[in-house]
Write a protein that holds these residues in place. Structure first.
Motif, PDB file in Angstrom:
ATOM      1  N   ALA A 105       1.243  -1.337   0.097  1.00 49.66           N
ATOM      2  CA  ALA A 105      -0.005  -0.103  -0.271  1.00 49.66           C
ATOM      3  C   ALA A 105       0.670   1.046   0.345  1.00 49.66           C
ATOM      4  CB  ALA A 105      -1.055  -0.280   1.011  1.00 49.66           C
ATOM      5  N   HIS A 106       0.632   1.979  -0.983  1.00 47.43           N
ATOM      6  CA  HIS A 106       1.106   3.047  -0.746  1.00 47.43           C
ATOM      7  C   HIS A 106      -0.020   4.728  -1.673  1.00 47.43           C
ATOM      8  CE1 HIS A 106       2.090   1.645  -5.001  1.00 47.43           C
ATOM      9  NE2 HIS A 106       2.079   2.767  -5.640  1.00 47.43           N
ATOM     10  N   ILE A 107       0.552   5.453  -1.528  1.00 46.05           N
ATOM     11  CA  ILE A 107       0.114   6.615  -1.842  1.00 46.05           C
ATOM     12  C   ILE A 107       1.896   6.895  -3.289  1.00 46.05           C
ATOM     13  CG2 ILE A 107      -0.044   9.078  -2.218  1.00 46.05           C
ATOM     14  CD1 ILE A 107      -1.327   8.449   0.770  1.00 46.05           C
ATOM     15  N   ASP A 108       1.590   7.553  -4.010  1.00 44.17           N
ATOM     16  CA  ASP A 108       2.863   7.265  -4.982  1.00 44.17           C
ATOM     17  C   ASP A 108       3.038   9.192  -4.836  1.00 44.17           C
ATOM     18  OD1 ASP A 108       1.173   5.312  -6.351  1.00 44.17           O
ATOM     19  OD2 ASP A 108       2.430   6.298  -8.406  1.00 44.17           O
ATOM     20  N   CYS A 109       4.526   9.428  -4.785  1.00 43.35           N
ATOM     21  CA  CYS A 109       5.174  10.280  -3.901  1.00 43.35           C
ATOM     22  C   CYS A 109       4.868  11.724  -4.308  1.00 43.35           C
ATOM     23  CB  CYS A 109       7.024  10.536  -4.542  1.00 43.35           C
ATOM     24  SG  CYS A 109       7.778  11.323  -3.960  1.00 43.35           S
ATOM     25  N   THR A 158      -4.518   4.806  -0.022  1.00 43.55           N
ATOM     26  CA  THR A 158      -3.734   4.204  -0.616  1.00 43.55           C
ATOM     27  C   THR A 158      -4.202   3.414  -2.338  1.00 43.55           C
ATOM     28  OG1 THR A 158      -4.036   2.531   0.953  1.00 43.55           O
ATOM     29  CG2 THR A 158      -2.165   4.809   1.401  1.00 43.55           C
ATOM     30  N   HIS A 159      -2.844   2.810  -2.419  1.00 42.05           N
ATOM     31  CA  HIS A 159      -3.137   2.018  -3.778  1.00 42.05           C
ATOM     32  C   HIS A 159      -2.331   0.557  -2.960  1.00 42.05           C
ATOM     33  CE1 HIS A 159      -1.158   4.524  -5.975  1.00 42.05           C
ATOM     34  NE2 HIS A 159      -0.920   3.492  -6.562  1.00 42.05           N
ATOM     35  N   GLU A 160      -2.516  -0.562  -3.520  1.00 37.09           N
ATOM     36  CA  GLU A 160      -1.666  -1.242  -3.418  1.00 37.09           C
ATOM     37  C   GLU A 160      -2.362  -2.798  -4.387  1.00 37.09           C
ATOM     38  OE1 GLU A 160      -3.362  -2.363   0.147  1.00 37.09           O
ATOM     39  OE2 GLU A 160      -3.338  -3.745   0.688  1.00 37.09           O
TER      40      GLU A 160
HETATM   41 FE   LIG Z   1       1.401   3.182  -7.807  1.00 37.18          FE
END
Ligand SMILES: [Fe+2]
Ligand SMILES: O=C(O)CCC(=O)C(=O)O
Length: 191
Positions: A105-109, A158-160
């Protein structure tokens, strides 16, 4: 923020999916072009960078991150994407997922990239999970579709991609094949 797209209850606000964004013949050609190049094993899954190789740790795109213009074989896709970005994207990451591989899971910088992120799926479907607090949205990404993330979907959720070999969608089991995604962005460069 105003976003261009907002589709359906299953996607977070600001996200949209454009099905069949590339033709099957383009899908094969893009995968072949990538496989003719050297995949990097710097992450758990194999990746290739184009345009800028940003520094995950510094969370900034500095001038020395430039690795050259996007390759010609991306021209058709980046031209089509101008409608979405307002100009051509200048940074692309290719991610390869073998069945069982995913992305956490992250948010693109946010300081590295602009307000639009587009991920083009090639060769296989997979499920992507969006989360914001307790809220969760599961979205099936079909091969050849383009996922657009703007607004809340880009910055608040977030997307994962869960690391598994199949996805269960509406009670049906869908096996994953090798999947390649091309993620397009505009860099925000610092001096
Ligand atoms: Fe991404
Ligand atoms: O594989 C995908 O579709 C998503 C890739 C991604 O989220 C990223 O590279 O930031």
């Amino acid at each position: 923020m105003n976003t261009l797209f907002d589709m359906g209850d299953d996607l977070p606000p600001g996200a949209a999916i454009l099905p069949e964004f590339v033709a099957p013949s383009e899908e094969v050609a893009l995968a072949q072009a990538l496989d003719a190049l050297a995949w990097s094993t710097e992450l758990k899954r194999r990746v290739q960078h184009f345009g800028y190789r940003y520094d995950y740790k510094a969370r900034a795109v500095t001038p020395d991150a430039y690795i050259g213009p996007l390759p010609d074989w991306l021209d058709d896709v980046t031209e089509k994407l101008q409608v979405v970005f307002g100009e051509k994207p200048d940074q692309v990451i290719a991610n390869e997922y073998l069945p069982g591989q995913g992305i956490s899971a992250h948010i693109d910088c946010p300081p590295c990239f602009g307000e639009t992120i587009v991920s083009l799926s090639l060769l296989s479907s997979c499920e992507m999970i969006f989360r914001r607090g307790e809220a969760k949205r599961a979205v099936l990404l079909d091969p050849r579709s383009a996922l657009i993330m703007q607004g809340s979907a880009r910055y608040d959720w977030t997307h994962e991609i869960p690391a598994r070999k199949s996805d269960s969608v509406a009670g049906a089991k869908i096996s994953r094949q090798r999947r390649i995604s091309l993620t397009f962005r505009r860099t925000i460069r610092v001096a």
